[in-house]
Design a protein around this motif. Structure first.
Motif, PDB file in Angstrom:
ATOM      1  N   ASN A   7       0.854  -1.218   0.068  1.00 48.54           N
ATOM      2  CA  ASN A   7       0.059   0.158   0.036  1.00 48.54           C
ATOM      3  C   ASN A   7       0.835   1.311   0.115  1.00 48.54           C
ATOM      4  N   GLN A   8       1.791   1.358  -0.741  1.00 48.27           N
ATOM      5  CA  GLN A   8       2.775   2.500  -0.770  1.00 48.27           C
ATOM      6  C   GLN A   8       3.632   2.595   0.183  1.00 48.27           C
ATOM      7  N   THR A   9       3.897   1.896   1.170  1.00 45.28           N
ATOM      8  CA  THR A   9       4.416   2.044   2.395  1.00 45.28           C
ATOM      9  C   THR A   9       5.766   0.999   2.454  1.00 45.28           C
ATOM     10  N   ARG A  95      -7.859 -10.316  -9.617  1.00 41.96           N
ATOM     11  CA  ARG A  95      -8.420  -9.332  -9.236  1.00 41.96           C
ATOM     12  C   ARG A  95     -10.033  -9.048  -9.652  1.00 41.96           C
ATOM     13  N   GLU A  96     -10.081  -9.035 -10.736  1.00 34.85           N
ATOM     14  CA  GLU A  96     -11.219  -8.868 -11.706  1.00 34.85           C
ATOM     15  C   GLU A  96     -12.076  -9.809 -11.824  1.00 34.85           C
ATOM     16  N   ARG A  97     -11.700 -11.077 -12.394  1.00 34.44           N
ATOM     17  CA  ARG A  97     -12.588 -12.086 -12.859  1.00 34.44           C
ATOM     18  C   ARG A  97     -12.916 -13.071 -11.576  1.00 34.44           C
ATOM     19  N   LEU A  98     -11.753 -13.139 -10.552  1.00 33.85           N
ATOM     20  CA  LEU A  98     -11.993 -13.967  -9.429  1.00 33.85           C
ATOM     21  C   LEU A  98     -12.324 -13.209  -8.458  1.00 33.85           C
ATOM     22  N   GLY A  99     -12.204 -11.885  -8.360  1.00 36.22           N
ATOM     23  CA  GLY A  99     -12.798 -11.123  -7.070  1.00 36.22           C
ATOM     24  C   GLY A  99     -11.813 -11.321  -5.695  1.00 36.22           C
ATOM     25  N   TYR A 100     -10.741 -11.548  -5.924  1.00 40.74           N
ATOM     26  CA  TYR A 100      -9.717 -11.675  -4.842  1.00 40.74           C
ATOM     27  C   TYR A 100      -9.645 -10.343  -4.113  1.00 40.74           C
ATOM     28  N   GLN A 101      -9.910 -10.100  -2.810  1.00 42.03           N
ATOM     29  CA  GLN A 101      -9.696  -8.923  -2.128  1.00 42.03           C
ATOM     30  C   GLN A 101      -8.392  -9.189  -1.304  1.00 42.03           C
ATOM     31  N   GLY A 102      -7.660  -9.955  -0.835  1.00 43.21           N
ATOM     32  CA  GLY A 102      -6.574 -10.214  -0.153  1.00 43.21           C
ATOM     33  C   GLY A 102      -5.381  -9.428  -0.770  1.00 43.21           C
ATOM     34  N   GLU A 103      -4.141  -9.772  -0.222  1.00 46.00           N
ATOM     35  CA  GLU A 103      -2.903  -9.326  -0.658  1.00 46.00           C
ATOM     36  C   GLU A 103      -2.387  -9.842  -1.829  1.00 46.00           C
ATOM     37  N   LEU A 104      -2.029  -9.047  -2.943  1.00 47.35           N
ATOM     38  CA  LEU A 104      -1.809  -9.381  -4.117  1.00 47.35           C
ATOM     39  C   LEU A 104      -0.088  -9.118  -4.323  1.00 47.35           C
ATOM     40  N   ARG A 105       0.819  -9.906  -4.176  1.00 48.23           N
ATOM     41  CA  ARG A 105       2.147  -9.439  -4.146  1.00 48.23           C
ATOM     42  C   ARG A 105       2.850  -9.773  -5.492  1.00 48.23           C
ATOM     43  N   LEU A 111      10.868  -4.086 -10.745  1.00 49.58           N
ATOM     44  CA  LEU A 111      11.516  -2.971 -10.887  1.00 49.58           C
ATOM     45  C   LEU A 111      10.758  -1.847 -10.676  1.00 49.58           C
ATOM     46  N   HIS A 112      11.527  -0.660 -10.338  1.00 45.74           N
ATOM     47  CA  HIS A 112      11.191   0.676  -9.919  1.00 45.74           C
ATOM     48  C   HIS A 112      10.001   1.021 -10.913  1.00 45.74           C
ATOM     49  N   ASP A 113      10.537   0.970 -12.161  1.00 47.06           N
ATOM     50  CA  ASP A 113       9.818   1.633 -13.022  1.00 47.06           C
ATOM     51  C   ASP A 113       8.485   0.583 -13.570  1.00 47.06           C
ATOM     52  N   GLN A 114       8.217  -0.285 -12.904  1.00 49.85           N
ATOM     53  CA  GLN A 114       7.070  -1.280 -13.137  1.00 49.85           C
ATOM     54  C   GLN A 114       5.991  -1.124 -12.393  1.00 49.85           C
ATOM     55  N   LEU A 115       6.380  -0.239 -10.974  1.00 52.83           N
ATOM     56  CA  LEU A 115       5.436  -0.365  -9.782  1.00 52.83           C
ATOM     57  C   LEU A 115       4.047   0.339 -10.076  1.00 52.83           C
ATOM     58  N   PHE A 116       4.119   1.416 -10.852  1.00 55.33           N
ATOM     59  CA  PHE A 116       2.916   2.226 -11.504  1.00 55.33           C
ATOM     60  C   PHE A 116       2.108   1.344 -12.057  1.00 55.33           C
ATOM     61  N   TYR A 117       2.691   0.555 -13.250  1.00 51.33           N
ATOM     62  CA  TYR A 117       1.883  -0.322 -13.864  1.00 51.33           C
ATOM     63  C   TYR A 117       1.253  -1.555 -13.028  1.00 51.33           C
ATOM     64  N   LEU A 118       2.339  -2.020 -12.389  1.00 52.50           N
ATOM     65  CA  LEU A 118       1.853  -3.422 -11.503  1.00 52.50           C
ATOM     66  C   LEU A 118       0.575  -2.928 -10.501  1.00 52.50           C
ATOM     67  N   LYS A 119       0.569  -1.845 -10.043  1.00 52.55           N
ATOM     68  CA  LYS A 119      -0.361  -1.297  -9.087  1.00 52.55           C
ATOM     69  C   LYS A 119      -1.783  -1.330  -9.977  1.00 52.55           C
ATOM     70  N   ARG A 120      -1.735  -0.760 -10.981  1.00 49.91           N
ATOM     71  CA  ARG A 120      -2.920  -0.546 -11.967  1.00 49.91           C
ATOM     72  C   ARG A 120      -3.442  -1.934 -12.034  1.00 49.91           C
ATOM     73  N   CYS A 121      -2.835  -2.847 -12.208  1.00 54.86           N
ATOM     74  CA  CYS A 121      -3.116  -4.264 -12.542  1.00 54.86           C
ATOM     75  C   CYS A 121      -3.908  -4.857 -11.175  1.00 54.86           C
ATOM     76  N   GLY A 122      -3.693  -4.377 -10.164  1.00 53.31           N
ATOM     77  CA  GLY A 122      -4.154  -4.810  -8.986  1.00 53.31           C
ATOM     78  C   GLY A 122      -3.149  -5.231  -7.783  1.00 53.31           C
ATOM     79  N   PHE A 123      -1.917  -5.255  -8.140  1.00 55.93           N
ATOM     80  CA  PHE A 123      -0.878  -5.660  -7.154  1.00 55.93           C
ATOM     81  C   PHE A 123      -1.078  -4.336  -5.906  1.00 55.93           C
ATOM     82  N   ASP A 124      -0.810  -4.987  -4.841  1.00 53.51           N
ATOM     83  CA  ASP A 124      -0.779  -4.027  -3.747  1.00 53.51           C
ATOM     84  C   ASP A 124       0.526  -4.177  -2.769  1.00 53.51           C
ATOM     85  N   ALA A 125       1.310  -5.117  -3.086  1.00 53.93           N
ATOM     86  CA  ALA A 125       2.444  -5.395  -2.383  1.00 53.93           C
ATOM     87  C   ALA A 125       3.440  -5.825  -3.525  1.00 53.93           C
TER      88      ALA A 125
END
Length: 169
Positions: A7-9, A95-105, A111-125
């Motif tokens: 969660n960006q921490t 996230r979207e099809r299966l509806g998982y609400q837990g931590e997706l790591r 890499l640093h430059d992928q984090l923005f895109y990974l977050k957009r796809c549903g990763f929160d860790a």
């Protein structure tokens, strides 16, 4: 102690990661095991006194986890190389099809430059490589201020929002 970005921490990683698991192995209180090993022994969810998570490689089908999603504390998706983008699709399915609400790591070659895109796809860790500075990587979430495409973090696309605002009084 190892750290992750969640969660960006930057926080301590309380999970022990296992490259393999064989029935009878003693697991740490909070464990992440390979999906194939978990599917061979899903009773671990009831037997283990702590929390169980699984990790998938990019060739795994996330739908195999459907019966267990509400019981899994974390699902990790391995990126074997930064050029392998299948993990992005796996995250959207989870996230979207299966509806998982837990931590997706995201794990592996993250890499640093992928984090923005990974977050957009549903990763929160995110588990970065040991040599990467997580505090510096946090800046990757702010690389872009606008996204045109719809994604997990913003279900409608940019132009729909812009046109709707123009049409409404």
């Amino acid at each position: 102690m190892p750290v992750i970005i969640k969660n960006q921490t930057v926080i301590s990683d309380t999970y022990t990661f296992y490259a393999t698991y064989t029935e009878g192995d003693v697991l740490a209180k909070h464990s992440i095991i390979p999906v194939d090993d978990f599917l061979a022994n899903p009773s671990l969810l009831e037997q283990h006194p702590g929390t169980i998570g699984v990790w998938l490689d990019s060739h795994h089908e996330p739908e195999a986890l459907s019966p267990y999603l509400h019981q899994l504390a974390v699902i990790a998706v391995n990126f074997p190389s930064f050029t392998d983008g299948r993990g992005y699709s796996i995250a959207r399915i989870i996230r979207e099809r299966l509806g998982y609400q837990g931590e997706l790591r995201a794990i592996g070659e993250v890499l640093h430059d992928q984090l923005f895109y990974l977050k957009r796809c549903g990763f929160d860790a995110f588990k970065l490589q040991a040599e990467k500075d997580p505090e510096e990587a946090l800046r990757g979430f702010n690389d872009f201020s606008v996204s045109y495409q719809a994604a997990t973090d913003h279900p409608s696309h940019y132009f729909a929002t812009v046109y709707t605002k123009r049409l409404l009084p």
